[in-house]
Design a protein around this motif. Structure first.
Motif, PDB file in Angstrom:
ATOM      1  N   PRO A   1       0.797  -1.222   0.000  1.00  0.00           N
ATOM      2  CA  PRO A   1       0.000   0.000   0.000  1.00  0.00           C
ATOM      3  C   PRO A   1       0.838   1.285   0.000  1.00  0.00           C
ATOM      4  N   LEU A   2       0.137   2.366  -0.250  1.00  0.00           N
ATOM      5  CA  LEU A   2       0.735   3.668  -0.443  1.00  0.00           C
ATOM      6  C   LEU A   2       1.545   4.123   0.767  1.00  0.00           C
ATOM      7  N   SER A   3       2.748   4.618   0.505  1.00  0.00           N
ATOM      8  CA  SER A   3       3.571   5.278   1.503  1.00  0.00           C
ATOM      9  C   SER A   3       3.772   6.713   1.044  1.00  0.00           C
ATOM     10  N   ILE A   4       3.291   7.654   1.829  1.00  0.00           N
ATOM     11  CA  ILE A   4       3.310   9.053   1.425  1.00  0.00           C
ATOM     12  C   ILE A   4       4.723   9.514   1.101  1.00  0.00           C
ATOM     13  N   PHE A   5       5.670   9.202   1.976  1.00  0.00           N
ATOM     14  CA  PHE A   5       7.040   9.685   1.769  1.00  0.00           C
ATOM     15  C   PHE A   5       7.691   9.005   0.566  1.00  0.00           C
ATOM     16  N   ASN A   6       7.359   7.746   0.347  1.00  0.00           N
ATOM     17  CA  ASN A   6       7.886   7.032  -0.813  1.00  0.00           C
ATOM     18  C   ASN A   6       7.390   7.666  -2.115  1.00  0.00           C
ATOM     19  N   VAL A   7       6.105   8.000  -2.157  1.00  0.00           N
ATOM     20  CA  VAL A   7       5.533   8.640  -3.349  1.00  0.00           C
ATOM     21  C   VAL A   7       6.162  10.008  -3.578  1.00  0.00           C
ATOM     22  N   LEU A   8       6.304  10.801  -2.506  1.00  0.00           N
ATOM     23  CA  LEU A   8       6.917  12.123  -2.623  1.00  0.00           C
ATOM     24  C   LEU A   8       8.347  12.024  -3.145  1.00  0.00           C
ATOM     25  N   ARG A   9       9.092  11.045  -2.626  1.00  0.00           N
ATOM     26  CA  ARG A   9      10.491  10.901  -3.016  1.00  0.00           C
ATOM     27  C   ARG A   9      10.612  10.499  -4.487  1.00  0.00           C
ATOM     28  N   ASN A  10       9.755   9.570  -4.934  1.00  0.00           N
ATOM     29  CA  ASN A  10       9.858   9.083  -6.308  1.00  0.00           C
ATOM     30  C   ASN A  10       9.259  10.024  -7.341  1.00  0.00           C
ATOM     31  N   LEU A  11       8.080  10.548  -7.048  1.00  0.00           N
ATOM     32  CA  LEU A  11       7.407  11.422  -8.015  1.00  0.00           C
ATOM     33  C   LEU A  11       7.959  12.838  -7.992  1.00  0.00           C
ATOM     34  N   GLY A  12       8.407  13.267  -6.829  1.00  0.00           N
ATOM     35  CA  GLY A  12       8.855  14.643  -6.700  1.00  0.00           C
ATOM     36  C   GLY A  12       7.698  15.557  -6.341  1.00  0.00           C
ATOM     37  N   ILE A  13       8.029  16.729  -5.857  1.00  0.00           N
ATOM     38  CA  ILE A  13       7.005  17.677  -5.412  1.00  0.00           C
ATOM     39  C   ILE A  13       6.086  18.090  -6.557  1.00  0.00           C
TER      40      ILE A  13
ATOM     41  N   GLU B   1       5.211  16.529  -9.499  1.00  0.00           N
ATOM     42  CA  GLU B   1       4.270  15.501  -9.942  1.00  0.00           C
ATOM     43  C   GLU B   1       3.262  15.173  -8.845  1.00  0.00           C
ATOM     44  N   THR B   2       3.729  15.160  -7.599  1.00  0.00           N
ATOM     45  CA  THR B   2       2.814  14.895  -6.483  1.00  0.00           C
ATOM     46  C   THR B   2       1.750  15.977  -6.399  1.00  0.00           C
ATOM     47  N   THR B   3       2.164  17.218  -6.615  1.00  0.00           N
ATOM     48  CA  THR B   3       1.201  18.324  -6.605  1.00  0.00           C
ATOM     49  C   THR B   3       0.170  18.160  -7.712  1.00  0.00           C
ATOM     50  N   ARG B   4       0.622  17.729  -8.890  1.00  0.00           N
ATOM     51  CA  ARG B   4      -0.313  17.473 -10.005  1.00  0.00           C
ATOM     52  C   ARG B   4      -1.340  16.422  -9.614  1.00  0.00           C
ATOM     53  N   CYS B   5      -0.875  15.368  -8.934  1.00  0.00           N
ATOM     54  CA  CYS B   5      -1.783  14.293  -8.518  1.00  0.00           C
ATOM     55  C   CYS B   5      -2.831  14.806  -7.526  1.00  0.00           C
ATOM     56  N   LEU B   6      -2.396  15.613  -6.565  1.00  0.00           N
ATOM     57  CA  LEU B   6      -3.320  16.137  -5.569  1.00  0.00           C
ATOM     58  C   LEU B   6      -4.319  17.107  -6.195  1.00  0.00           C
ATOM     59  N   LEU B   7      -3.832  17.973  -7.093  1.00  0.00           N
ATOM     60  CA  LEU B   7      -4.731  18.908  -7.767  1.00  0.00           C
ATOM     61  C   LEU B   7      -5.752  18.166  -8.634  1.00  0.00           C
ATOM     62  N   SER B   8      -5.289  17.100  -9.271  1.00  0.00           N
ATOM     63  CA  SER B   8      -6.190  16.285 -10.095  1.00  0.00           C
ATOM     64  C   SER B   8      -7.265  15.638  -9.231  1.00  0.00           C
TER      65      SER B   8
END
Length: 472
Positions: free
Chosen positions: A94-106, A108-115
């Motif tokens: 399952p999803l790990s917030i810090f893992n996603v942030l580290r891999n996607l970067g700020i 891309e992560t922002t794009r995901c949240l805005l979407s």
């Protein structure tokens, strides 16, 4: 009463085992030389492997009780570790917030949240497709990253052509909010099957459950006919009267439980109307090819299995059997990996030679950077036709009149992933087998066609632990 069971997979073996316990006479017919169907265990290079990753997890007390009855104490609880491979990075699942942030970067992560936030204000119109359903729950960008590529590899159709029913069954209660909550709580209190972090696994592989059922069935004086394909179920005046083998031999029975492919069974029923047979031919299955690779190394990577979301790789999933239970490999200092590919009958890749598949898998596993040159020693190819019933958009409208017709035929039960055209996990097929046996032996009125891949509301919730059943 004499019952014929077509197919020795999880559903068929459970039905037969349950009937024999109720003193009902059973004959089982299996087209292959093995017991267990999709859940059987193979012996390769003096180790044991399953046909892909077969974790066992259920909330249903009846299913868990039967599994424990058969396996006894010969199992362990396995800590699940799975990740997603996407663009040369590995994402915890399952999803790990810090893992996603580290891999996607700020960015891309922002794009995901805005979407995702955009969906809360202007939700995607629901058109019955998998794509629309997932976008509404996760947002367009997360859908594109973590759902689209893998799903289209598996099913061979666009996500706009895949029915939303697949998502409703498999990820019904999961959303971005639930995934984030699970990550924040580190899985505590989680009951969603997609996020389960521990599962029960037999010491000798998944297939031993059904091998033990087979032994009990034969020791009780019943028959299991391997390498004996059934051509069709025979009927007279709207009632089943037996089966016809592929060699033309006819045998009479009081009831037939069929887990043979749904399309074949329906298409060969002697009294089925032309329109019903035509509808059945519109239903499609997807094939699986598993390439087993012998690797001269241990501790390659810690995952039980990895989902391959990268679009530049044809493989869909990698299973590492060394990370299940030590009994599978014993004292062997080598690792067996299973590389999965999915295809249709008319795809060129399905027609490829075994050596071509081994070469493809060997090349692609190196591209993931999980292995280094020189570590691969050998390969073995296992092909599985009709392994996945394809939930094309609107498939239920095709299925409904067929199910209504089958329900009018006396003494016929259609069960299992193949036999009921249901995307079952192992535990769902066990439940189908149990309820089919109750219908026959006890006169129960279970509607087998209504058993879906999400039946969490059927009973109080119980799970298996190493000490036995535990009420949740």
């Amino acid at each position: 009463m004499k019952i014929a069971v077509i197919g020795a997979g999880a559903a068929g073996m459970t039905a037969a085992y349950s009937l024999v316990k109720k003193n009902v006479s059973v004959d089982i017919y299996e087209a292959s030389s093995d017991i267990g169907g999709l859940a059987r265990t193979l012996s390769l290079w003096n180790q044991k492997v399953d046909i892909g990753p077969h974790r066992f997890f259920s909330n249903d007390k009846r299913v868990n009780a039967l599994w424990l009855e058969v396996i006894g104490s010969d199992y362990e609880m396995v800590n699940r570790l799975t990740r997603i491979h996407y663009k040369n990075d590995f994402y915890s699942y399952p999803l790990s917030i810090f893992n996603v942030l580290r891999n996607l970067g700020i960015g891309e992560t922002t794009r995901c949240l805005l979407s995702y936030l955009a969906e809360q204000f202007r939700p995607t119109k629901q058109d019955g497709s998998f794509e629309a359903w997932v976008q509404r729950r996760f947002g367009k960008r997360l859908f594109e990253i973590f759902f689209k590529t893998y799903t289209e590899k598996l099913w061979g159709i666009k996500c706009t052509e895949l029915d939303a029913d697949f998502a409703a069954q498999r990820i019904k209660k999961l959303s971005l909010y639930e995934a984030i909550k699970n990550a924040a709580l580190q899985g505590k209190g989680n009951k969603h099957k997609t996020l389960v972090d521990q599962f029960a696994y037999p010491l000798d592989g998944t297939g031993v459950v059904y091998e033990r059922m087979a032994r009990f069935i034969k020791e009780s004086g019943n028959n299991i006919y391997l390498n004996t394909p059934v051509y069709r179920v025979t009927t007279s005046n709207g009632a089943v009267n037996g089966i016809e083998l592929k060699d033309g031999t006819g045998r009479q029975y009081d009831h037939v439980i069929s887990s043979m492919p749904y399309t074949l069974m329906v298409g060969r029923l002697p009294e089925a109307p032309v329109e019903i047979k035509s509808l059945a031919q519109k239903l499609k299955y997807r094939n699986t090819v598993i390439v087993y690779l012998l690797v001269n190394a241990v501790d390659i990577f810690p995952d039980n299995w990895i989902y391959i979301h990268s679009s530049d790789l044809k493989m869909g999933r990698i299973t590492n059997f060394r990370n299940w239970v030590p009994d599978l490999y014993g004292d062997k200092k080598k690792t067996i990996l299973a590389i999965e590919y999915w295809c249709n009958d008319d795809d060129e890749i399905w027609k490829s030679t075994d050596s071509s598949f081994i070469q493809l898998a060997s090349t692609e596993i190196l591209k993931t950077q999980l292995l280094k040159q020189g570590m691969l020693e050998s390969g073995y190819v296992h092909r599985i036709p009709r392994s996945y019933p394809v939930y094309s958009k609107g498939y239920k409208e095709i299925l409904k009149p067929i199910e209504e017709y089958l329900s009018s035929i006396q003494n016929l039960s259609a069960i299992g992933r193949y036999g009921a055209f249901k995307y079952n996990n192992q535990d769902h097929s066990i439940l189908m087998g149990l309820l089919a046996a109750e219908n026959i032996a006890d006169g129960a009125g279970h509607k087998l066609s209504e058993i879906n891949t999400d039946y969490e509301t059927y009973q109080e919730s119980y799970i298996i632990t190493k000490s036995g059943l535990l009420k949740q």
